[in-house]
Design a protein around this motif. Structure first.
Motif, PDB file in Angstrom:
ATOM      1  N   UNK A 119      -8.579 -12.023  12.126  1.00 62.67           N
ATOM      2  CA  UNK A 119      -8.965 -10.623  12.319  1.00 62.67           C
ATOM      3  C   UNK A 119      -8.369 -10.131  13.635  1.00 62.67           C
ATOM      4  N   UNK A 120      -7.983  -8.866  13.669  1.00 58.06           N
ATOM      5  CA  UNK A 120      -7.454  -8.251  14.888  1.00 58.06           C
ATOM      6  C   UNK A 120      -8.159  -6.924  15.144  1.00 58.06           C
ATOM      7  N   UNK A 121      -8.245  -6.566  16.426  1.00 56.51           N
ATOM      8  CA  UNK A 121      -8.651  -5.226  16.844  1.00 56.51           C
ATOM      9  C   UNK A 121      -7.594  -4.730  17.811  1.00 56.51           C
ATOM     10  N   UNK A 122      -7.485  -3.407  17.935  1.00 62.22           N
ATOM     11  CA  UNK A 122      -6.435  -2.793  18.759  1.00 62.22           C
ATOM     12  C   UNK A 122      -7.038  -1.753  19.685  1.00 62.22           C
ATOM     13  N   UNK A 123      -6.414  -1.563  20.854  1.00 61.50           N
ATOM     14  CA  UNK A 123      -6.863  -0.522  21.767  1.00 61.50           C
ATOM     15  C   UNK A 123      -6.259   0.824  21.358  1.00 61.50           C
ATOM     16  N   UNK A 124      -6.545   1.858  22.135  1.00 56.48           N
ATOM     17  CA  UNK A 124      -6.072   3.208  21.806  1.00 56.48           C
ATOM     18  C   UNK A 124      -4.552   3.321  21.764  1.00 56.48           C
ATOM     19  N   UNK A 125      -3.871   2.472  22.541  1.00 56.23           N
ATOM     20  CA  UNK A 125      -2.408   2.500  22.593  1.00 56.23           C
ATOM     21  C   UNK A 125      -1.768   1.660  21.482  1.00 56.23           C
ATOM     22  N   UNK A 126      -2.587   0.995  20.688  1.00 55.35           N
ATOM     23  CA  UNK A 126      -2.062   0.181  19.601  1.00 55.35           C
ATOM     24  C   UNK A 126      -1.776  -1.262  19.975  1.00 55.35           C
ATOM     25  N   UNK A 127      -2.188  -1.686  21.169  1.00 56.02           N
ATOM     26  CA  UNK A 127      -2.007  -3.079  21.596  1.00 56.02           C
ATOM     27  C   UNK A 127      -3.139  -3.944  21.044  1.00 56.02           C
ATOM     28  N   UNK A 181      -3.150 -12.198   1.616  1.00 57.91           N
ATOM     29  CA  UNK A 181      -3.650 -10.830   1.506  1.00 57.91           C
ATOM     30  C   UNK A 181      -3.820 -10.275   2.908  1.00 57.91           C
ATOM     31  N   UNK A 182      -3.438  -9.014   3.118  1.00 60.14           N
ATOM     32  CA  UNK A 182      -3.585  -8.359   4.422  1.00 60.14           C
ATOM     33  C   UNK A 182      -4.219  -6.988   4.260  1.00 60.14           C
ATOM     34  N   UNK A 183      -4.923  -6.558   5.317  1.00 64.57           N
ATOM     35  CA  UNK A 183      -5.468  -5.199   5.385  1.00 64.57           C
ATOM     36  C   UNK A 183      -4.953  -4.569   6.664  1.00 64.57           C
ATOM     37  N   UNK A 234       0.848  -1.190   0.000  1.00 61.66           N
ATOM     38  CA  UNK A 234       0.000   0.000   0.000  1.00 61.66           C
ATOM     39  C   UNK A 234       0.885   1.242   0.000  1.00 61.66           C
ATOM     40  N   UNK A 235       0.261   2.404   0.053  1.00 56.29           N
ATOM     41  CA  UNK A 235       1.015   3.665  -0.007  1.00 56.29           C
ATOM     42  C   UNK A 235       1.953   3.861   1.178  1.00 56.29           C
ATOM     43  N   UNK A 236       1.707   3.151   2.283  1.00 60.54           N
ATOM     44  CA  UNK A 236       2.590   3.240   3.457  1.00 60.54           C
ATOM     45  C   UNK A 236       3.714   2.210   3.434  1.00 60.54           C
ATOM     46  N   UNK A 237       3.677   1.314   2.449  1.00 64.61           N
ATOM     47  CA  UNK A 237       4.727   0.309   2.320  1.00 64.61           C
ATOM     48  C   UNK A 237       4.408  -1.043   2.935  1.00 64.61           C
ATOM     49  N   UNK A 238       3.204  -1.219   3.475  1.00 57.23           N
ATOM     50  CA  UNK A 238       2.821  -2.502   4.066  1.00 57.23           C
ATOM     51  C   UNK A 238       2.454  -3.500   2.968  1.00 57.23           C
ATOM     52  N   UNK A 260      -1.663  -1.021  11.780  1.00 65.35           N
ATOM     53  CA  UNK A 260      -1.891  -2.304  12.441  1.00 65.35           C
ATOM     54  C   UNK A 260      -2.604  -3.261  11.499  1.00 65.35           C
ATOM     55  N   UNK A 261      -2.138  -4.491  11.435  1.00 68.21           N
ATOM     56  CA  UNK A 261      -2.811  -5.478  10.594  1.00 68.21           C
ATOM     57  C   UNK A 261      -4.165  -5.815  11.219  1.00 68.21           C
ATOM     58  N   UNK A 262      -5.237  -5.702  10.417  1.00 68.28           N
ATOM     59  CA  UNK A 262      -6.575  -5.966  10.930  1.00 68.28           C
ATOM     60  C   UNK A 262      -7.228  -7.176  10.265  1.00 68.28           C
ATOM     61  N   UNK A 263      -6.683  -7.639   9.143  1.00 68.41           N
ATOM     62  CA  UNK A 263      -7.248  -8.813   8.481  1.00 68.41           C
ATOM     63  C   UNK A 263      -6.164  -9.502   7.665  1.00 68.41           C
ATOM     64  N   UNK A 264      -6.220 -10.833   7.671  1.00 71.47           N
ATOM     65  CA  UNK A 264      -5.278 -11.644   6.903  1.00 71.47           C
ATOM     66  C   UNK A 264      -6.037 -12.843   6.344  1.00 71.47           C
ATOM     67  N   UNK A 265      -5.742 -13.213   5.113  1.00 72.27           N
ATOM     68  CA  UNK A 265      -6.268 -14.448   4.551  1.00 72.27           C
ATOM     69  C   UNK A 265      -5.249 -15.009   3.571  1.00 72.27           C
ATOM     70  N   UNK A 266      -5.318 -16.337   3.365  1.00 69.06           N
ATOM     71  CA  UNK A 266      -4.399 -16.939   2.407  1.00 69.06           C
ATOM     72  C   UNK A 266      -5.111 -17.973   1.542  1.00 69.06           C
ATOM     73  N   UNK A 267      -4.385 -18.482   0.560  1.00 68.14           N
ATOM     74  CA  UNK A 267      -4.965 -19.405  -0.416  1.00 68.14           C
ATOM     75  C   UNK A 267      -5.283 -20.772   0.179  1.00 68.14           C
TER      76      UNK A 267
END
Length: 129
Positions: A84-92, A63-65, A46-50, A71-78
């Motif tokens: 799926x991930x969620x993060x708190x305000x501190x990025x954990x 594929x990742x989002x 993506x534009x940020x280099x991820x 922060x990676x929030x979604x991953x899938x493979x063939x």
């Protein structure tokens, strides 16, 4: 120029070895690799280099989002795996779930006194009230 579906525009670094070659984008990230025997791999970012997409000559892909903080929030493979991930305000990482049934929930939930009483099944007394 197109190479295995990758549109090449701008400046790229190409490194050649006796048995393979590699192509890097202007930021130094690998975007393509190919061996003399035909095996290859490609990365899209993506534009940020991820890395948002990876594929190789064996037919494997992933594929990742990412969220706005990177922060990676979604991953899938063939192979059918997803997560799926969620993060708190501190990025954990505060929540994780995958298609194999794994769930890790570290989200903090604020409950009212009434909700706590319903969970406990009895009334609670609060000091000073």
């Amino acid at each position: 120029m197109k190479l295995k579906g990758i549109k090449l525009e701008g400046t790229y670094k190409i490194v050649c070895y006796p048995t393979c070659f590699e192509i890097y984008d202007e930021k130094g990230n690998p975007i393509y690799y190919e061996e003399n025997k035909g095996r290859w791999a490609k990365w899209e970012r993506d534009e940020k280099g991820y890395v948002i997409y990876y594929e190789n000559s064996d037919g494997y892909w992933e594929r990742s989002k990412y969220d706005e903080k990177g922060n990676e929030i979604y991953y899938e493979d063939s192979r059918g795996f997803w997560a799926k991930w969620e993060y708190d305000k501190e990025g954990n990482r505060s929540y994780y779930k995958n298609n194999r049934g794994t769930i890790i929930d570290k989200r903090v939930k604020e409950l009212t006194v009434k909700e706590i009483e319903e969970l406990l099944g009895y009334k609670i007394k609060i000091k000073g009230k």
